[in-house]
Motif scaffolding. Structure first.
Motif, PDB file in Angstrom:
ATOM      1  N   THR A  69      -5.591   7.337  13.412  1.00  0.00           N
ATOM      2  CA  THR A  69      -4.509   6.372  13.224  1.00  0.00           C
ATOM      3  C   THR A  69      -5.032   5.190  12.423  1.00  0.00           C
ATOM      4  OG1 THR A  69      -3.466   7.001  15.305  1.00  0.00           O
ATOM      5  CG2 THR A  69      -2.836   4.881  14.374  1.00  0.00           C
ATOM      6  N   TYR A  70      -4.302   4.845  11.358  1.00  0.00           N
ATOM      7  CA  TYR A  70      -4.671   3.740  10.483  1.00  0.00           C
ATOM      8  C   TYR A  70      -3.559   2.693  10.456  1.00  0.00           C
ATOM      9  CZ  TYR A  70      -8.016   7.046   8.323  1.00  0.00           C
ATOM     10  OH  TYR A  70      -9.026   7.948   8.088  1.00  0.00           O
ATOM     11  N   HIS A  71      -3.947   1.452  10.189  1.00  0.00           N
ATOM     12  CA  HIS A  71      -2.983   0.427   9.808  1.00  0.00           C
ATOM     13  C   HIS A  71      -2.931   0.417   8.286  1.00  0.00           C
ATOM     14  CE1 HIS A  71      -1.548  -4.047  10.054  1.00  0.00           C
ATOM     15  NE2 HIS A  71      -0.573  -3.214   9.751  1.00  0.00           N
ATOM     16  N   VAL A  72      -1.733   0.539   7.754  1.00  0.00           N
ATOM     17  CA  VAL A  72      -1.527   0.692   6.312  1.00  0.00           C
ATOM     18  C   VAL A  72      -0.579  -0.404   5.829  1.00  0.00           C
ATOM     19  CG1 VAL A  72      -0.522   2.202   4.550  1.00  0.00           C
ATOM     20  CG2 VAL A  72      -1.969   3.167   6.350  1.00  0.00           C
ATOM     21  N   GLU A  73      -0.866  -0.930   4.650  1.00  0.00           N
ATOM     22  CA  GLU A  73      -0.019  -1.960   4.053  1.00  0.00           C
ATOM     23  C   GLU A  73       0.709  -1.406   2.837  1.00  0.00           C
ATOM     24  OE1 GLU A  73      -0.376  -6.627   2.641  1.00  0.00           O
ATOM     25  OE2 GLU A  73      -2.171  -5.353   2.603  1.00  0.00           O
ATOM     26  N   ALA A  74       2.051  -1.469   2.854  1.00  0.00           N
ATOM     27  CA  ALA A  74       2.836  -1.061   1.684  1.00  0.00           C
ATOM     28  C   ALA A  74       2.852  -2.205   0.673  1.00  0.00           C
ATOM     29  CB  ALA A  74       4.258  -0.713   2.112  1.00  0.00           C
ATOM     30  N   HIS A  75       2.665  -1.873  -0.594  1.00  0.00           N
ATOM     31  CA  HIS A  75       2.617  -2.909  -1.626  1.00  0.00           C
ATOM     32  C   HIS A  75       3.994  -3.488  -1.918  1.00  0.00           C
ATOM     33  CE1 HIS A  75      -1.347  -1.097  -3.422  1.00  0.00           C
ATOM     34  NE2 HIS A  75      -1.410  -1.295  -2.116  1.00  0.00           N
ATOM     35  N   ARG A  76       5.014  -2.688  -1.688  1.00  0.00           N
ATOM     36  CA  ARG A  76       6.397  -3.158  -1.864  1.00  0.00           C
ATOM     37  C   ARG A  76       7.201  -2.737  -0.642  1.00  0.00           C
ATOM     38  NH1 ARG A  76       5.601  -0.335  -6.630  1.00  0.00           N
ATOM     39  NH2 ARG A  76       7.200   1.165  -6.024  1.00  0.00           N
ATOM     40  N   GLU A  77       8.420  -3.235  -0.557  1.00  0.00           N
ATOM     41  CA  GLU A  77       9.284  -2.893   0.565  1.00  0.00           C
ATOM     42  C   GLU A  77       9.808  -1.463   0.408  1.00  0.00           C
ATOM     43  OE1 GLU A  77      10.074  -4.374   4.091  1.00  0.00           O
ATOM     44  OE2 GLU A  77       9.440  -5.744   2.495  1.00  0.00           O
ATOM     45  N   PRO A  78       9.539  -0.564   1.362  1.00  0.00           N
ATOM     46  CA  PRO A  78      10.105   0.795   1.260  1.00  0.00           C
ATOM     47  C   PRO A  78      11.623   0.755   1.426  1.00  0.00           C
ATOM     48  CG  PRO A  78       8.346   0.669   2.903  1.00  0.00           C
ATOM     49  CD  PRO A  78       8.712  -0.727   2.553  1.00  0.00           C
ATOM     50  N   GLU A  79      12.300   1.657   0.744  1.00  0.00           N
ATOM     51  CA  GLU A  79      13.755   1.734   0.897  1.00  0.00           C
ATOM     52  C   GLU A  79      14.101   2.189   2.309  1.00  0.00           C
ATOM     53  OE1 GLU A  79      15.595   4.107  -2.057  1.00  0.00           O
ATOM     54  OE2 GLU A  79      14.694   2.990  -3.740  1.00  0.00           O
ATOM     55  N   ARG A  80      15.254   1.739   2.807  1.00  0.00           N
ATOM     56  CA  ARG A  80      15.628   1.993   4.198  1.00  0.00           C
ATOM     57  C   ARG A  80      15.742   3.479   4.508  1.00  0.00           C
ATOM     58  NH1 ARG A  80      19.479  -2.525   6.798  1.00  0.00           N
ATOM     59  NH2 ARG A  80      18.487  -4.364   5.901  1.00  0.00           N
ATOM     60  N   ASN A  81      16.235   4.272   3.579  1.00  0.00           N
ATOM     61  CA  ASN A  81      16.389   5.701   3.882  1.00  0.00           C
ATOM     62  C   ASN A  81      15.032   6.380   4.064  1.00  0.00           C
ATOM     63  OD1 ASN A  81      16.022   5.271   1.048  1.00  0.00           O
ATOM     64  ND2 ASN A  81      16.613   7.386   0.658  1.00  0.00           N
ATOM     65  N   HIS A  82      14.004   5.941   3.322  1.00  0.00           N
ATOM     66  CA  HIS A  82      12.664   6.496   3.507  1.00  0.00           C
ATOM     67  C   HIS A  82      12.073   6.051   4.839  1.00  0.00           C
ATOM     68  CE1 HIS A  82      12.993   7.909  -0.514  1.00  0.00           C
ATOM     69  NE2 HIS A  82      12.851   6.723  -1.082  1.00  0.00           N
ATOM     70  N   VAL A  83      12.347   4.813   5.225  1.00  0.00           N
ATOM     71  CA  VAL A  83      11.874   4.318   6.513  1.00  0.00           C
ATOM     72  C   VAL A  83      12.522   5.105   7.646  1.00  0.00           C
ATOM     73  CG1 VAL A  83      11.863   2.343   8.079  1.00  0.00           C
ATOM     74  CG2 VAL A  83      11.320   2.018   5.649  1.00  0.00           C
ATOM     75  N   ARG A  84      13.846   5.283   7.574  1.00  0.00           N
ATOM     76  CA  ARG A  84      14.556   6.016   8.634  1.00  0.00           C
ATOM     77  C   ARG A  84      14.060   7.450   8.731  1.00  0.00           C
ATOM     78  NH1 ARG A  84      19.216   3.398   6.602  1.00  0.00           N
ATOM     79  NH2 ARG A  84      19.723   5.300   5.449  1.00  0.00           N
TER      80      ARG A  84
END
Length: 353
Positions: A69-84
């Motif tokens: 398990t890693y903590h990961v940082e997204a460089h930009r905001e992911p779109e909501r449908n990809h998050v869901r």
């Protein structure tokens, strides 16, 4: 290629967004390899990411089937449908902790790349290659070719200092230092893959040149001394690489990764080398002893080598213990047994005829 599986806890510019719903296979066995983790996550989140740190593992590093398990940082905001579709709610990782390295914090990888951008002109996005308690490594494609961005913790050696010291006597033995600052360095590319598994020709290429530099640098200490003294056997105290193994050599004849450099008996390096290459003992002993006898005819390098097989194990135990003690708690799994393993190996060498 064998695979392991990972879970990612994902933070974005707006804050924590969740945990991957499923374990994701990645095509790399090494826990510190960040490039494969980021490559597996981008098709899911549709944004680039950086691995900040390891949070937990189901087993020891030698258990290749572990789920990490890693903590990961997204460089930009992911779109909501990809998050869901790919993430679910989870507890947010702790914001900070004692002994956490700067590159393992939110914004840390971006800050490193921004520093590099003041010294080189990139032609494409930076690629995070590796991250763990001992270093952060990015590969940068620039107008001048490939460049390596490396950051290290305060308790290890400043690589730029050591590389410049070595380069003063043999610039072909080390990569170019493009820029440096405390605990970080930009290095030119060292062509050729590593020398693992080691072959006799690798020994012939690297060892005599390294001995020549050690001879040239011998004298008053310029780095911290080795923790374990040994008789000199006519050899001078000088710079010691500290992790003189074939995976820190390149096929082009360079030595990399100077984080554990120290001042001490040069036999410590060849003692470490023999831990990795016992099948080449005779060849290594001859090439190394012949090289020292050319520079120090009155020395006894073979006697030094015999003692260094034990002393180098003790030095490794001290090094591993420091690495363990200075690491963030979750990162201690990387070397949790290494100091004890080195001590047991030294004991076997003492007790075996």
């Amino acid at each position: 290629m064998a695979e392991r599986t990972i879970i990612a806890l994902v933070s974005a510019p707006s804050g924590f967004v969740g945990r991957t719903k499923k374990a994701i296979p990645v095509k790399s066995l090494w826990w510190s390899d960040a490039e494969a983790v980021n490559a597996a996550l981008e098709p899911l989140l549709h944004v680039p990411t950086s691995v900040l740190r390891l949070i937990s593992a189901t087993g020891r590093e030698s258990w290749w089937t572990s789920e990490i398990t890693y903590h990961v940082e997204a460089h930009r905001e992911p779109e909501r449908n990809h998050v869901r579709r790919h993430l679910r709610a989870a507890e947010e990782p702790e914001a900070d902790a004692p002994r956490r390295q700067p590159w393992a914090r939110l914004g840390g990888p971006a800050e490193l790349v921004a520093w590099a951008d003041t010294h080189v002109e990139r032609t494409r996005p930076a690629i995070q290659v590796k991250t763990w308690n001992l270093s952060s490594v990015h590969r940068l494609h620039t107008t001048e070719g490939m460049v390596w961005l490396k950051a290290v913790p305060p308790f290890v050696q400043d690589e730029a200092t050591v590389i410049r010291m070595v380069a003063a006597h043999d610039p072909t033995l080390v990569p170019e230092v493009i820029a440096s600052a405390p605990h970080r360095v930009l290095l030119g590319h060292a062509p050729g893959g590593d020398c693992w598994p080691a072959k006799p020709e690798h020994i012939d290429l690297i060892v005599p040149r390294w001995v020549a530099v050690q001879h040239a640098l011998a004298g008053a200490p310029r780095l911290r001394p080795s923790a374990v003294p040994m008789p000199d056997f006519g050899l001078p105290d000088t710079v010691v690489h500290g992790d003189f193994t074939p995976d820190n050599w390149t096929a082009s004849g360079m030595i990399i990764d100077w984080s554990f450099a120290m001042w001490g008996n040069p036999a410590l390096d060849v003692g470490r080398l023999l831990d990795y290459c016992p099948h080449l003992y005779g060849h290594i002993a001859k090439v190394w002893s012949d090289a020292w006898l050319r520079h120090r005819p009155d020395s006894r390098p073979l006697d030094a080598l015999d003692a260094a097989r034990r002393t180098s194990r003790l030095q490794s135990a001290v090094t591993y213990l420091e690495v363990h003690d200075e690491a963030e708690d979750s990162d201690r799994i990387y070397h949790c047994d290494s100091a004890a393993d080195s001590l047991r190996a030294a004991r076997r060498l003492v007790s075996t005829p």
